[in-house]
Design an enzyme around this catalytic site. Structure first.
Site, PDB file in Angstrom:
ATOM      1  N   ASN A  31     -20.493  60.139  46.047  1.00  0.00           N
ATOM      2  CA  ASN A  31     -20.471  60.883  44.881  1.00  0.00           C
ATOM      3  C   ASN A  31     -21.290  61.664  44.734  1.00  0.00           C
ATOM      4  O   ASN A  31     -22.691  61.614  45.411  1.00  0.00           O
ATOM      5  CB  ASN A  31     -21.015  60.151  43.722  1.00  0.00           C
ATOM      6  N   ARG A  69     -14.776  45.349  37.881  1.00  0.00           N
ATOM      7  CA  ARG A  69     -15.286  46.106  37.896  1.00  0.00           C
ATOM      8  C   ARG A  69     -17.221  46.485  37.804  1.00  0.00           C
ATOM      9  O   ARG A  69     -17.441  45.623  36.431  1.00  0.00           O
ATOM     10  CB  ARG A  69     -14.716  47.424  37.174  1.00  0.00           C
ATOM     11  N   ASP A  88     -21.668  54.913  46.818  1.00  0.00           N
ATOM     12  CA  ASP A  88     -21.485  53.336  46.779  1.00  0.00           C
ATOM     13  C   ASP A  88     -21.536  52.848  47.593  1.00  0.00           C
ATOM     14  O   ASP A  88     -20.532  52.598  48.502  1.00  0.00           O
ATOM     15  CB  ASP A  88     -20.275  53.509  45.480  1.00  0.00           C
ATOM     16  N   ARG A 106     -24.652  47.562  40.552  1.00  0.00           N
ATOM     17  CA  ARG A 106     -24.324  47.332  39.249  1.00  0.00           C
ATOM     18  C   ARG A 106     -22.852  46.563  39.463  1.00  0.00           C
ATOM     19  O   ARG A 106     -22.186  46.219  40.449  1.00  0.00           O
ATOM     20  CB  ARG A 106     -23.327  48.876  38.600  1.00  0.00           C
ATOM     21  N   ARG A 113     -25.397  52.056  43.930  1.00  0.00           N
ATOM     22  CA  ARG A 113     -25.924  53.407  44.204  1.00  0.00           C
ATOM     23  C   ARG A 113     -26.668  53.478  45.179  1.00  0.00           C
ATOM     24  O   ARG A 113     -28.010  53.204  44.224  1.00  0.00           O
ATOM     25  CB  ARG A 113     -25.149  53.449  42.737  1.00  0.00           C
ATOM     26  N   LYS A 144     -13.789  60.560  46.270  1.00  0.00           N
ATOM     27  CA  LYS A 144     -13.348  59.201  46.987  1.00  0.00           C
ATOM     28  C   LYS A 144     -12.971  59.199  49.031  1.00  0.00           C
ATOM     29  O   LYS A 144     -12.511  58.820  50.057  1.00  0.00           O
ATOM     30  CB  LYS A 144     -11.800  58.532  46.093  1.00  0.00           C
ATOM     31  N   LYS A 186      -5.969  52.644  43.361  1.00  0.00           N
ATOM     32  CA  LYS A 186      -6.683  53.089  41.991  1.00  0.00           C
ATOM     33  C   LYS A 186      -6.678  54.690  42.961  1.00  0.00           C
ATOM     34  O   LYS A 186      -6.269  55.464  44.035  1.00  0.00           O
ATOM     35  CB  LYS A 186      -8.915  53.109  42.942  1.00  0.00           C
ATOM     36  N   GLU A 217     -17.746  54.705  48.280  1.00  0.00           N
ATOM     37  CA  GLU A 217     -17.301  56.780  47.918  1.00  0.00           C
ATOM     38  C   GLU A 217     -18.769  57.418  48.070  1.00  0.00           C
ATOM     39  O   GLU A 217     -19.667  56.485  48.459  1.00  0.00           O
ATOM     40  CB  GLU A 217     -17.388  56.651  46.531  1.00  0.00           C
TER      41      GLU A 217
END
Length: 324
Positions: free
Chosen positions: A292, A242, A282, A234, A219, A134, A169, A290
């Site tokens: 990842n 979410r 993301d 997503r 993604r 993050k 978050k 983000e």
């Protein structure tokens, strides 16, 4: 070649959607030997090298992954476990799922020692430590939306007053865990701050809400700096904010947008140069939310929907890295 995958327990794999599973399957298809261990099975003893109690496995033929998984049928055959130095494998792939807790952190230090002894670890252990998923976006402010990281509740309230519609978050969450949206009315903001911030004891990330989330939290995968030509959007379902698949988001593969490609071209070479063979960006709308690096997923969904073999692209890159 001999590949060691550092993973969660094999029995926990959901093989109809697991990315590590298709990495293993593609490696085995090419004639590479697949070995697995859990982080707890990595150790060091003075006078020796960092080693693992590794389990050689053979993946069994599976025609229908979804049906196979739903019936809880075995998908691997295992041989006798043995203790092997990490440096004796051609590659060690760190595929333990988040959270990045203290034990994950300690494991990366053992992997770093293994690298000093000659092991080839992907993603590099130091890169895993230096790229918290993050917080990594802070290095690239030109690619993100309005964002605040703080332990001070009053700063969160001021950010909300400025932006009106915000997302809060925890820094150690995964799969959409602990994400809250607070609109202009500020309903429940105080309670949410108390829950996440624990009276100033825990840092919180706050971001301006991006309405484009209704079209998906995309993604975008980078493999050795090169972008996979399809993103996995997503998409939140129902009243959910979410898009994470772990909370029921609908996964839809789609071509990269010009902005996706621009972001990938900017970040790909930088992150690959730091030893990050596989990265999952993301992206919501035009903003990176983000980066990842621990155990990016999405291979199966993209391949099943588009026909592009992401696992083959990954193992191609892995083989090239090993030969360098």
């Amino acid at each position: 070649m001999d590949f060691l995958f550092v993973v969660d327990p094999l029995a926990s794999f959901k093989i109809h959607k697991d990315t590590t599973y298709v990495m293993m399957r593609e490696a085995q298809r090419r004639g590479h030997a697949v070995h697995v261990c859990e982080p707890a099975q990595i150790f060091w003893l003075r006078g020796g090298r960092v080693s693992a109690r590794s389990l050689p496995i053979t993946l069994l033929p599976v025609d229908d992954l979804q049906a196979h998984a739903s019936q809880h049928l075995p998908w691997w055959h295992e041989e006798e476990a043995r203790e092997v130095a990490l440096a004796d494998f051609d590659a060690v792939l760190m595929r333990k799922d988040p959270p990045f807790d203290s034990e994950f952190f300690y494991t990366t230090h053992l992997l770093s020692q293994g690298e000093r002894e000659g092991a080839k670890v992907f993603n590099h252990a130091a890169a895993l430590r230096e790229h918290p998923e993050k917080l990594d976006i802070l290095e690239f402010p030109e690619l993100i939306g309005p964002t605040l990281v703080t332990r001070e509740p009053e700063r969160i309230r001021a950010f909300h007053a400025e932006h009106g519609d915000i997302i809060l978050k925890p820094l150690d969450g995964m799969g959409g865990m602990g994400i809250f949206r607070v609109g202009a009315d500020g309903l429940n903001l105080g309670s949410i701050i108390e829950t996440l911030n624990r009276h100033g004891g825990t840092s919180v990330m706050v971001q301006r809400y991006i309405p484009d989330i209704v079209h998906g939290d995309k993604r975008v995968l980078l493999i050795d700096g090169e972008v996979v030509p399809h993103a996995l959007a997503r998409i939140p379902q129902g009243s959910e904010i979410r898009g994470n698949m772990a909370v029921g988001g609908k996964a839809v593969a789609q071509p990269l947008s010009p902005r996706d490609s621009e972001i990938a071209a900017r970040l790909g070479p930088i992150l690959a140069g730091r030893g990050l063979l596989l990265v999952g960006l993301d992206i919501i709308g035009d903003c990176v939310t983000e980066i990842n690096v621990t155990s990016p997923t999405g291979f199966q969904e993209i391949t099943n929907q588009t026909g592009f073999d992401v696992a083959a692209m990954f193992v191609d890159a892995l083989e090239r890295r090993i030969e360098r």
